[in-house]
Design a protein around this motif. Structure first.
Motif, short mmCIF file in Angstrom:
data_model
loop_
_atom_site.label_atom_id
_atom_site.label_comp_id
_atom_site.label_asym_id
_atom_site.label_seq_id
_atom_site.Cartn_x
_atom_site.Cartn_y
_atom_site.Cartn_z
N VAL A 306 0.84 -1.11 0.11
CA VAL A 306 -0.12 0.16 -0.02
C VAL A 306 0.98 1.20 0.02
O VAL A 306 1.82 1.26 0.85
N VAL A 307 0.62 2.08 -1.03
CA VAL A 307 1.59 3.49 -0.94
C VAL A 307 0.31 4.59 -0.61
O VAL A 307 -0.29 4.75 -1.43
N ASP A 308 0.71 5.18 0.73
CA ASP A 308 -0.22 6.23 1.07
C ASP A 308 0.30 7.37 0.42
O ASP A 308 1.46 7.61 0.14
N GLU A 309 -0.28 8.37 0.13
CA GLU A 309 0.09 9.73 -0.50
C GLU A 309 0.74 9.52 -1.82
O GLU A 309 1.76 9.90 -2.08
N ALA A 310 0.21 8.43 -2.54
CA ALA A 310 0.64 7.96 -3.80
C ALA A 310 1.07 8.92 -4.81
O ALA A 310 1.90 8.84 -5.66
N HIS A 311 0.74 10.26 -4.70
CA HIS A 311 1.14 11.37 -5.70
C HIS A 311 2.55 11.50 -5.56
O HIS A 311 3.23 12.16 -6.39
N HIS A 312 3.00 11.04 -4.49
CA HIS A 312 4.88 11.12 -4.21
C HIS A 312 5.26 10.04 -4.96
O HIS A 312 6.49 10.20 -5.01
N ALA A 313 4.54 9.08 -5.34
CA ALA A 313 5.21 7.75 -5.62
C ALA A 313 6.12 7.99 -7.11
O ALA A 313 6.80 6.99 -7.53
N THR A 314 5.83 9.22 -7.80
CA THR A 314 6.72 9.38 -8.98
C THR A 314 8.10 10.00 -8.66
O THR A 314 8.79 10.27 -9.46
N ALA A 315 8.27 10.29 -7.33
CA ALA A 315 9.72 10.89 -6.95
C ALA A 315 10.61 9.66 -7.03
O ALA A 315 10.43 8.37 -6.69
N SER A 316 11.82 10.07 -7.09
CA SER A 316 12.90 9.03 -7.19
C SER A 316 13.11 8.19 -6.12
O SER A 316 13.49 6.80 -6.42
N GLN A 317 12.91 8.36 -4.92
CA GLN A 317 12.92 7.60 -3.46
C GLN A 317 12.08 6.39 -3.78
O GLN A 317 12.17 5.25 -3.73
N TYR A 318 10.76 6.75 -4.13
CA TYR A 318 9.52 5.84 -4.44
C TYR A 318 9.69 4.95 -5.54
O TYR A 318 9.59 3.72 -5.41
N GLU A 319 10.30 5.60 -6.71
CA GLU A 319 10.50 4.67 -7.85
C GLU A 319 11.57 3.58 -7.62
O GLU A 319 11.41 2.37 -8.28
N GLN A 320 12.63 4.03 -6.95
CA GLN A 320 13.65 3.02 -6.58
C GLN A 320 13.02 1.99 -5.67
O GLN A 320 13.43 0.56 -5.89
N VAL A 321 12.17 2.44 -4.76
CA VAL A 321 11.54 1.25 -3.85
C VAL A 321 10.74 0.34 -4.60
O VAL A 321 10.63 -0.89 -4.33
N LEU A 322 9.78 0.94 -5.18
CA LEU A 322 8.79 0.17 -5.89
C LEU A 322 9.44 -0.58 -7.25
O LEU A 322 8.66 -1.61 -7.62
N ALA A 323 10.44 -0.10 -7.73
CA ALA A 323 10.74 -0.92 -8.77
C ALA A 323 11.73 -2.20 -8.19
O ALA A 323 11.81 -3.20 -9.03
N TRP A 324 12.25 -2.11 -7.01
CA TRP A 324 13.01 -3.20 -6.49
C TRP A 324 11.84 -4.39 -5.97
O TRP A 324 12.03 -5.46 -6.32
N PHE A 325 10.51 -4.17 -5.47
CA PHE A 325 9.77 -5.05 -5.09
C PHE A 325 8.82 -5.65 -6.20
O PHE A 325 8.54 -4.95 -7.06
N THR A 326 8.29 -6.90 -6.02
CA THR A 326 7.46 -7.50 -6.97
C THR A 326 6.24 -8.19 -6.12
O THR A 326 6.03 -9.35 -6.20
N PRO A 327 5.24 -7.31 -5.74
CA PRO A 327 4.24 -7.84 -4.94
C PRO A 327 3.11 -8.54 -6.18
O PRO A 327 2.99 -8.03 -7.37
N GLN A 328 2.35 -9.13 -5.40
CA GLN A 328 1.04 -9.65 -6.11
C GLN A 328 -0.01 -8.37 -6.60
O GLN A 328 -0.23 -8.47 -7.51
#
Length: 935
Positions: A306-328
């Motif tokens: 779950v990504v709260d305040e997902a509008h931040h998810a395009t920032a580099s910190q989030y991109e690195q984290v979300l690119a690493w994990f492969t959830p269902q």
């Protein structure tokens, strides 16, 4: 004796009946079990007018169940023309009467039913009240008056001593009641609200389509964290990662999940700078800490993220984290889906929006507090007619007068607020104005502070904490723009709009700061001081909340005090403000380039000067201008933007004639009325070809079900199969038909070589699809694909009925046909220049009855005549589309509104034939008034 049933609906409610009766009666007598301030506040202005007219009244209520609000009693007691009594109940005798009696010279109006004086009972609850009008001295009237008199004599006067004792008892009882109700907060009793249920169902639907990502868009305070917990509870992943942007909400999120899942047999932990529960099954992590340690986890460590305040998810910190994990599955949640410079949050979540809740939906779902808005004409001494709204220094100077502060204080005292402690926000013109208001309020003994963008985060956070703390003396914060969005102060129960409204977006953002629900707050009071500046009508656009509007619909909304706004929300403007706004609406030209430019520039200002290069920039703001109007003006958004900005990059972009032609052709399809074609275009940006099955799969992301005929029709439509030759010559097709599939044309392949072209394609298609989803939902409307009471052009019927002829032929005539579907298009008001022989007697006679006069050359036994007369026998369906006028301001062609299917009831005459028809579905009250009345 006359009688009728009064219920709360879009067209009427008990509040309207009470206010209209109070405005005309000679005296009044109320006897109701419960009186709350939420209901009394709605009657204050009408009671004040009655007092001015010398109309006396009695109000009798009770202590039954201790539900009557002491604040309501104290406020009613302030009226000198009202005698107030209270029936004191005990264990043996209850009091459940609901009666409203109005005396006239020769008659009485008596309303008896189920409604108490509360905001919900007067406006939104399911209530039945019978209104009876009878001559004086009739037996029924005498019996009611005698019964009322008997109860009145048994009741006691609401003296100061009684009110003091009752308030003390009420406070103690309220604390006991709150404790007793705590049992219902146990996890097994907590169920999703309507918004959360819709989101969870849509998340299930997307997972069934094998999607792995989804986004939920809803305002702060609407229960997104609970919604995510309900979905996790349903899915039951082995391991969960909940990512937050701000550490202060991390612990609350964890507690919410623990509360809802006490027996799930999973461990809960946090990952922060000071605590690292690495092995927790359900891990709640701060993004900053997670970004530094995410590689310590295996990529498949978590099943659900779950990504709260997902509008931040395009920032580099989030991109690195979300690119690493492969959830269902990954769920994003945001209140503000704004685009970053690199990527849109919609793209990041594969365009899968499980739910989007804007202000009006939140009010309808009762997931935010209702508001009582009072539009108050500002002091006549303050003249803003000659000041440009951009000249904030001059506006502030004219508003900074102590006489206005006294006027504001008077209105605050008159309307009051809900709750024990006043907590208010005042929105000002500039820092000087905010400082002046804070100082003036402090001088009046109202502890206040002012904030602006010049104050640092620590100062702001401290001020917010003080305002939230009901034991702290701070009552008011006066601000300049900084609280427009993202700030959540649940205790706020009073909002002062102290500046001219320049932007519907800012107005809605400021209003939203007080709508968070909070114990002890039933509603938010909003006092808007409306001056005589030239743009007051923008308030109406903000409050209206409609996705489309014209002068007529906007004027009806103002005249009916926005009756269509759902729930217990109440919007009221005084007569001067209402007339001023109606006059401005009449004078404004909503389709002129001057007005559109003003809208654009104000929107850019809201974005802190950032140029809105894409359509989705508008989508992310509640109350934003409709960019389709910009497209209609100049052919495409980029062509409009070129006129506004004159940037070399846009000019160069549009110099490619092929690209410009294609972009303009797709732009003119907006707003789309079915998602089929745009979903196919969007898929073909990423893949070379689509079979029928693959095309159906793409469409099902936007519509629950889709039949094969509609899929094939949409596939043919994107190949330009139904364009006439002139249209084909004007714009090349991007898609071609090949062996039962559609494939990219060579032109599309070439255009996609440019990342810039591709991004503008994505934006165009994304905007069309998400706007469609917001306006139409996921429902399958069948064939023809019409939604009741939506707007359509004649040509839309060709696409939506799967017509396989040239679609440009669907124009010009009032009666069109596609297979067994007959489409009747009617202009209700003919142009002044129309010849008398062509002035057809077309009329909406009631919400279900319609009269249509055929063209002069139609006979009953003609092919067209028989097709209509014998439509049932021949298996034909009649569909009605109407518009009030053919053209509106600046010769803009008005769309038609679909009123649904109808049947012929009777017919008479020849050449023309007069038909009486009945609609399958009644026209909603607000729309009926728009179509049949002039304001």
């Amino acid at each position: 004796m006359e009688h009728r049933l009064v219920v709360n609906s879009e067209s009427n409610n008990l509040l309207k009946e009470l206010t209209s009766s109070l405005q005309t009666c000679d005296s009044f007598y109320f006897g109701v079990a419960f009186v709350n301030f939420s209901g009394v506040q709605l009657l204050l202005d009408t009671l004040k007018e009655a007092e001015k007219r010398g109309i006396r009244g009695r109000i009798m209520t009770s202590t039954y169940l201790n539900f009557t609000d002491p604040q309501a009693l104290e406020r009613l007691k302030e009226f000198e023309h009202i005698d107030l009594k209270v029936f004191v109940t005990d264990k043996q005798v209850g009091f459940h009467t609901k009666a409203y009696i109005f005396e006239y010279p020769d008659s009485y109006k008596i309303i008896i039913g189920s409604s108490n004086v509360t905001q919900s009972a007067l406006k939104s609850n399911v209530e039945w009240n019978v209104e009876i009008v009878s001559k004086k001295h009739a037996a029924f009237v005498e019996r009611v008056l005698a019964e009322y008199e008997q109860l009145w004599n048994r009741s006691i006067i609401a003296t100061e001593t009684f009110l003091h004792d009752y308030r003390e008892m009420y406070r103690n009882t309220e604390r006991v009641a709150f404790t007793a109700n705590a049992v219902y907060e146990k996890a097994e009793y907590v169920v999703p609200n309507s918004m959360q249920s819709r989101a969870i169902d849509n998340l299930d639907r997307l997972r069934n389509l094998e999607e792995t990502k989804a986004l939920v868009i809803a305002a702060t305070g609407t229960g997104k964290t609970y919604m995510s917990a309900f979905d996790v509870k349903r899915v039951r992943p082995k391991r969960l990662l909940f990512i937050v942007h701000r550490e202060e909400i991390l612990q609350k999120a964890k507690e919410t999940f623990e509360h809802l899942m006490p027996s799930i047999q999973r461990s809960f932990g946090v990952l922060t700078g000071t605590q690292k529960d690495w092995d927790a099954d359900y891990l709640f992590a701060n993004i900053r800490t997670l970004a530094n340690h995410h590689t310590l986890f295996e990529p498949e460590a978590f099943d659900y993220i779950v990504v709260d305040e997902a509008h931040h998810a395009t920032a580099s910190q989030y991109e690195q984290v979300l690119a690493w994990f492969t959830p269902q599955f990954t769920l994003g949640m945001t209140a503000t889906p704004e685009r970053s410079d690199q990527l849109s949050v919609f793209e990041l979540f594969d365009h899968n929006v499980a739910l989007e809740v804007r202000l009006h939906e939140a009010l309808a779902d009762d997931i935010v507090a209702p508001f009582h808005y009072f539009g108050i004409t500002d002091l006549s001494d303050i003249d803003l007619t000659d000041v440009h709204l951009e000249d904030t220094a001059e506006i502030a100077k004219r508003l900074q007068v102590h006489k206005r502060v006294e006027f504001i204080a008077e209105q605050m005292a008159f309307y009051g607020f809900d709750g024990e402690e006043r907590r208010g926000l005042g929105f000002c013109v500039n820092r000087e104005h905010a400082a002046f208001m804070a100082a003036a309020f402090n001088q009046q003994g109202i502890t206040s502070q002012y904030l602006s963008g010049e104050d640092n985060g620590a100062v702001r956070e401290a001020a917010i904490r003080d305002l939230e703390d009901v034991s702290h003396p701070l009552e008011f914060l006066f601000t300049v723009d900084i609280f427009n969005e993202g700030i959540d102060i649940p205790t706020v129960n009073l909002v002062l709009m102290l500046r001219p409204t320049q932007s519907p977006i800012v107005f809605i953002q400021q209003l939203g700061r007080g709508l968070r629900k909070h114990p002890g707050k039933q509603f938010l009071t909003v006092l808007d001081f409306i001056g005589n500046h030239t743009k007051s009508f923008l308030i109406a656009i903000a409050l209206n909340g409609q996705r489309y509007y014209d002068k007529e619909s906007l004027k009806v909304a103002v005249a009916t005090e926005f009756a269509h706004v759902p729930g217990a929300t109440h919007i009221q403007m005084d007569k001067i403000s209402q007339e001023r706004i109606l006059a401005q609406i009449d004078q404004e030209s909503f389709y002129s380039m001057a007005y559109l430019k003003e809208q654009y520039m104000e929107f850019k200002k809201v974005r802190h000067g950032k140029t809105p290069y894409e359509l989705m920039d508008y989508y992310t703001y509640d109350g934003a201008p409709d960019p389709v109007k910009f497209i209609q003006k100049e052919g495409s958004y980029l062509h409009f933007l070129m006129k506004m900005e004159k940037e070399d990059s846009i000019i160069t972009l549009l110099q490619d004639e092929v690209w410009a032609s294609v972009y303009k052709t797709i732009s003119k399809m907006l707003p789309i009325k079915r998602p089929h074609e745009f979903s196919l275009y969007l898929a073909l940006l990423e893949q070379d070809a689509l079979s029928i099955e693959e095309a159906a799969y793409e469409i099902r992301h936007w519509v629950e079900e889709v039949n094969r005929n509609s899929v094939q029709h949409a596939m043919q439509n994107v190949t330009h199969a139904f364009l006439d030759q002139r249209e084909k010559d004007r714009s090349p097709a991007l898609v071609e038909w090949y062996e039962e599939s559609i494939v990219r044309s060579s032109i599309l392949k070439e255009l996609l070589q440019s990342d810039t072209y591709k991004q503008y394609f994505i934006d165009l298609l994304e905007y069309g699809l998400h706007r469609y989803a917001r306006e139409f939902g996921k429902k399958d409307y069948g064939t023809p694909f019409f939604k009741l009471h939506e707007q359509y052009q004649m040509r839309d019927t060709a696409v939506l009925s799967n017509a396989t002829v040239t679609h440009s032929s669907f124009r010009g005539s009032g009666l069109l046909r596609s297979g067994n579907d007959l489409f009747l298009f009617v202009d209700l008001h003919k142009d002044a220049g129309t010849e008398e022989r062509l002035m057809y007697k077309d009329e909406i006679k009631s919400p279900t009855d319609f009269q249509w006069e055929s063209p002069n050359n139609m006979a009953q036994n003609s092919e067209r005549g028989e097709r209509i007369i014998e439509h049932k026998e021949k298996g034909n369906r009649l569909h009605l589309f109407v518009r009030k006028y053919k053209t509106i301001e600046n010769s803009v062609v008005e769309p038609f509104i679909y009123l649904g299917e109808l049947n012929v009831e009777s017919f008479q005459n020849e050449k023309p034939v007069m038909f009486q028809m009945k609609l399958h579905h009644p026209i909603p009250a607000q729309l009926y008034r728009e179509l049949t009345e002039k304001v």
